[in-house]
Design a protein around this motif. Structure first.
Motif, PDB file in Angstrom:
ATOM      1  N   PRO A 196       0.813  -1.220   0.000  1.00  0.00           N
ATOM      2  CA  PRO A 196       0.000   0.000   0.000  1.00  0.00           C
ATOM      3  C   PRO A 196       0.847   1.271   0.000  1.00  0.00           C
ATOM      4  N   THR A 197       1.986   1.230   0.664  1.00  0.00           N
ATOM      5  CA  THR A 197       2.858   2.408   0.735  1.00  0.00           C
ATOM      6  C   THR A 197       3.522   2.664  -0.616  1.00  0.00           C
ATOM      7  N   ILE A 198       3.868   1.603  -1.320  1.00  0.00           N
ATOM      8  CA  ILE A 198       4.412   1.755  -2.672  1.00  0.00           C
ATOM      9  C   ILE A 198       3.365   2.394  -3.578  1.00  0.00           C
ATOM     10  N   ASP A 199       2.107   1.981  -3.426  1.00  0.00           N
ATOM     11  CA  ASP A 199       1.022   2.577  -4.207  1.00  0.00           C
ATOM     12  C   ASP A 199       0.898   4.071  -3.920  1.00  0.00           C
ATOM     13  N   GLU A 200       1.018   4.435  -2.637  1.00  0.00           N
ATOM     14  CA  GLU A 200       0.946   5.841  -2.246  1.00  0.00           C
ATOM     15  C   GLU A 200       2.110   6.630  -2.842  1.00  0.00           C
ATOM     16  N   PHE A 201       3.286   6.032  -2.845  1.00  0.00           N
ATOM     17  CA  PHE A 201       4.461   6.675  -3.435  1.00  0.00           C
ATOM     18  C   PHE A 201       4.242   6.932  -4.924  1.00  0.00           C
ATOM     19  N   GLN A 202       3.785   5.889  -5.621  1.00  0.00           N
ATOM     20  CA  GLN A 202       3.557   6.019  -7.059  1.00  0.00           C
ATOM     21  C   GLN A 202       2.503   7.084  -7.356  1.00  0.00           C
ATOM     22  N   GLY A 242       7.414   3.045 -13.304  1.00  0.00           N
ATOM     23  CA  GLY A 242       6.337   3.691 -14.058  1.00  0.00           C
ATOM     24  C   GLY A 242       6.138   5.153 -13.739  1.00  0.00           C
ATOM     25  N   ALA A 243       5.804   5.457 -12.487  1.00  0.00           N
ATOM     26  CA  ALA A 243       5.539   6.841 -12.090  1.00  0.00           C
ATOM     27  C   ALA A 243       6.796   7.688 -12.155  1.00  0.00           C
ATOM     28  N   SER A 244       7.940   7.087 -11.834  1.00  0.00           N
ATOM     29  CA  SER A 244       9.207   7.832 -11.885  1.00  0.00           C
ATOM     30  C   SER A 244       9.512   8.264 -13.314  1.00  0.00           C
ATOM     31  N   SER A 245       9.144   7.435 -14.281  1.00  0.00           N
ATOM     32  CA  SER A 245       9.331   7.793 -15.688  1.00  0.00           C
ATOM     33  C   SER A 245       8.461   8.987 -16.054  1.00  0.00           C
ATOM     34  N   GLU A 246       7.250   9.034 -15.484  1.00  0.00           N
ATOM     35  CA  GLU A 246       6.370  10.184 -15.696  1.00  0.00           C
ATOM     36  C   GLU A 246       7.021  11.461 -15.186  1.00  0.00           C
ATOM     37  N   LEU A 247       7.612  11.373 -14.011  1.00  0.00           N
ATOM     38  CA  LEU A 247       8.253  12.537 -13.408  1.00  0.00           C
ATOM     39  C   LEU A 247       9.458  12.981 -14.234  1.00  0.00           C
ATOM     40  N   ASP A 248      10.268  12.024 -14.671  1.00  0.00           N
ATOM     41  CA  ASP A 248      11.427  12.348 -15.514  1.00  0.00           C
ATOM     42  C   ASP A 248      10.991  13.039 -16.792  1.00  0.00           C
ATOM     43  N   SER A 249       9.905  12.555 -17.384  1.00  0.00           N
ATOM     44  CA  SER A 249       9.388  13.142 -18.611  1.00  0.00           C
ATOM     45  C   SER A 249       8.955  14.589 -18.392  1.00  0.00           C
ATOM     46  N   ALA A 294       4.072  14.770 -11.327  1.00  0.00           N
ATOM     47  CA  ALA A 294       4.348  14.860 -12.765  1.00  0.00           C
ATOM     48  C   ALA A 294       3.252  15.635 -13.486  1.00  0.00           C
ATOM     49  N   LYS A 295       1.997  15.391 -13.107  1.00  0.00           N
ATOM     50  CA  LYS A 295       0.879  16.110 -13.734  1.00  0.00           C
ATOM     51  C   LYS A 295       0.954  17.600 -13.437  1.00  0.00           C
TER      52      LYS A 295
END
Length: 234
Positions: free
Chosen positions: A122-128, A178-185, A135-136
């Motif tokens: 659940p904490t990983i989900d919160e991080f993502q 996944g989410a980290s790639s969004e942030l990098d983008s 990113a948005k």
């Protein structure tokens, strides 16, 4: 939907938490004075009862929030910690929201480093989710005209994210890209827009040198370092 179920479950647990009699008496005496409580017992001041009740609720909520601050995944009050942090986002300006969401993502990584293995998912989900929201928010940000303080916060949190991520992964926790790639983008677009803006201006020799360094960092995907270089030379 999962978050809603967790919140409902957490609220049920919270309802079971009752302040001790001594705690209630102590706070009454501190707020209204021992003599007032013992002699009058509010019988002569019925109009104080609603205000007192509201104040007591606020004290309980504040006390629970403080207790939840250091809670970890799996603790009964951990959901309060997350709910409180999300509620604070309402008071954050648009420019500051990306940095705040990245700060929440860092908080979740720090939780992951301390949490029992059974409570990691659940904490990983919160991080993502925090990274994705950051990113948005970043995608709608114009760094050239944005508050430099907000940009500085983003740079600081981006560096901290990388440090915390390495720390967590060194413990064998896989958090995904996944989410980290969004942030990098999103970060890359900000740096790219700054570079294009600088290319369209007449620059001094020093600024041309800075632009060249930023381009090098951009090609190496060191977006936070490129942003930091831009900031310190404004």
């Amino acid at each position: 939907m999962t978050q809603d179920k967790s919140l409902i479950k957490g609220l049920k647990k919270l309802r079971q938490i009752k302040p001790s009699h001594d705690w209630v008496v102590f706070n009454k005496s501190q707020i209204l004075g021992q003599d007032t409580v013992s002699v009058y017992n509010f019988s002569f001041f019925p109009y104080l009862k609603p205000a007192f009740a509201g104040l007591m609720v606020l004290l309980v909520v504040f006390g629970v929030s403080v207790s939840a601050k250091n809670s970890l995944p799996g603790d009964p009050l951990y959901f309060v910690k997350g709910a409180y942090e999300k509620a604070l986002a309402v008071f954050v300006s648009d420019d500051e929201k990306p940095g705040y969401q990245m700060e929440l993502a860092n908080a979740r990584l720090e939780d992951l480093a301390k949490a029992p293995a059974k409570n990691l998912a659940p904490t990983i989900d919160e991080f993502q989710a925090s990274i994705s929201q950051a990113a948005k928010n970043l995608s709608g940000m114009t760094a050239v005209t944005s508050n430099p303080v907000a940009i500085k916060k983003i740079v600081q949190e981006a560096k901290k994210l990388e440090e915390n991520r390495q720390k967590v992964e060194s413990l064998g926790v896989i958090i995904g890209d996944g989410a980290s790639s969004e942030l990098d983008s999103a970060m890359s677009k900000i740096v790219e827009n700054i570079i294009k803006d600088m290319e369209g201006r007449t620059l001094s020799e020093d600024k041309v040198n800075i632009l060249d360094q930023m381009k090098t960092l951009f090609s190496e995907k060191k977006y936070s370092e490129a942003l930091e270089l831009y900031l310190i030379n404004q």
